[in-house]
Design a protein around this motif. Sequence first.
Motif, PDB file in Angstrom:
ATOM      1  N   ALA A 146      -3.572  58.794  -2.245  1.00 14.48           N
ATOM      2  CA  ALA A 146      -2.847  57.670  -2.836  1.00 14.48           C
ATOM      3  C   ALA A 146      -1.344  57.882  -2.692  1.00 14.48           C
ATOM      4  N   ASP A 147      -0.908  59.121  -2.848  1.00 19.77           N
ATOM      5  CA  ASP A 147       0.518  59.444  -2.722  1.00 19.77           C
ATOM      6  C   ASP A 147       1.011  59.185  -1.305  1.00 19.77           C
TER       7      ASP A 147
ATOM      8  N   SER B 114       1.875  47.410  -5.274  1.00 15.73           N
ATOM      9  CA  SER B 114       1.610  48.231  -6.464  1.00 15.73           C
ATOM     10  C   SER B 114       0.505  49.229  -6.139  1.00 15.73           C
ATOM     11  N   TYR B 115       0.744  50.493  -6.478  1.00 12.52           N
ATOM     12  CA  TYR B 115      -0.172  51.576  -6.111  1.00 12.52           C
ATOM     13  C   TYR B 115      -0.629  52.339  -7.349  1.00 12.52           C
ATOM     14  N   VAL B 116      -1.929  52.590  -7.422  1.00 13.22           N
ATOM     15  CA  VAL B 116      -2.473  53.463  -8.455  1.00 13.22           C
ATOM     16  C   VAL B 116      -2.448  54.880  -7.896  1.00 13.22           C
ATOM     17  N   MET B 117      -1.709  55.749  -8.553  1.00 13.75           N
ATOM     18  CA  MET B 117      -1.514  57.108  -8.061  1.00 13.75           C
ATOM     19  C   MET B 117      -2.603  58.010  -8.627  1.00 13.75           C
TER      20      MET B 117
ATOM     21  N   SER C 219      -2.176  59.429 -12.719  1.00  9.47           N
ATOM     22  CA  SER C 219      -2.804  60.531 -13.449  1.00  9.47           C
ATOM     23  C   SER C 219      -2.123  61.854 -13.102  1.00  9.47           C
ATOM     24  N   GLU C 220      -0.867  61.777 -12.710  1.00  8.83           N
ATOM     25  CA  GLU C 220      -0.116  62.995 -12.371  1.00  8.83           C
ATOM     26  C   GLU C 220      -0.033  63.929 -13.575  1.00  8.83           C
TER      27      GLU C 220
END
Length: 363
Positions: free
Chosen positions: A105-106, A97-100, A124-125
Amino acid sequence: MLSKRAYNFNAGPAALPLEVLERAQAEFVDFRESGMSIMEMSHRGVIYESVHNEAQERLLSLFGNPEGYKVLFLQGGASTQFAMIPMNFISAGQVGSYVMSGSWADKAYKEAKLAGGAHVAASSEDKSFLAIPDLKSIQAADNAAYLHVTSNETIEGTQYAEFPDSGSIPLIGDMSSDILSRSFDINKFGLIYAGAQKNLGPSGVTVVIAKEEMIAESPSNIPTILRYSTHYNNNSLYNTPPSYSIYMVNEVLKWIGEQGGLAGVESKNRDKAGLLYNTIDGSDGYYRGVAEQGSRSIMNVTFRMQSEDAEKQFVKAAEKEGFIGLKGHRSVGGLRASIYNAVPYENIKVLVDFMNHFRQTQG
């Protein structure tokens, strides 16, 4: 000795403490009366291994000697960690699981998609990555092997003010651009990693600090060199390490201790960032901060001007005065001052004076 050093605001490789460079210069040719540079020594020799082990111990001591953690010195930068993490930790039926939060981060997320499986825990895109996602919005997948965060985004100029509580799921942090810049509780993390070339030393070595239980065993179906257990079991000496870079990391760690440890460098860093952000905010819109207030980085200060032409003029004038690295990342444009640990307050003061003068004469 140079009569005048550049005002180095590069994002990485970045400024190193002048005291460290001078010490390294003094013992470059003959290290500890061995008749050799440390660059020439066998990594199996007693002298080099003592430096290697000292750097590991010194790094953990700056974090308060947390119990059950091991330091690894690896190669390939954070980019290799983007692949090693999912390869080592994602089992069948699991995802990472990744916080973008931005560009780095991407990159980590995309590698996980290739190497195992990835899930977006928060993003937060919708804010163009100019803010860190609200911690309350972070939801790891039910089958998450870990939760991954990028503590500081160099391109957008954002940084976590505090870190999420991941519960029973191991928290992993890419801290390449803000490791050792401030105090935090490392016990919240199962593993953190950082390319050295911003706050730790020169490029060439990547530092991993992990709970031993996470890295003592790795899957046997991935290449040997990409298993954390390989490096754990061999004290990061399975293959030839980037020995000179590790020596320099040890010298930088000594210097951080001399600054008062993490509390000391954090105080200096907040003073530096405060001076620069106050100048931007107090310019009546001539300079405009990019990141949202609550997410502003104390390492990478991003800002814009009224037009791209004005920014080009600013960079050109700054370079004539000895300022290096103020152009924003090519993917977003604008301006950026990277003010890592080794950038002295005096350099920020000179930059602020230049900014004020430029505004008065060009605005």
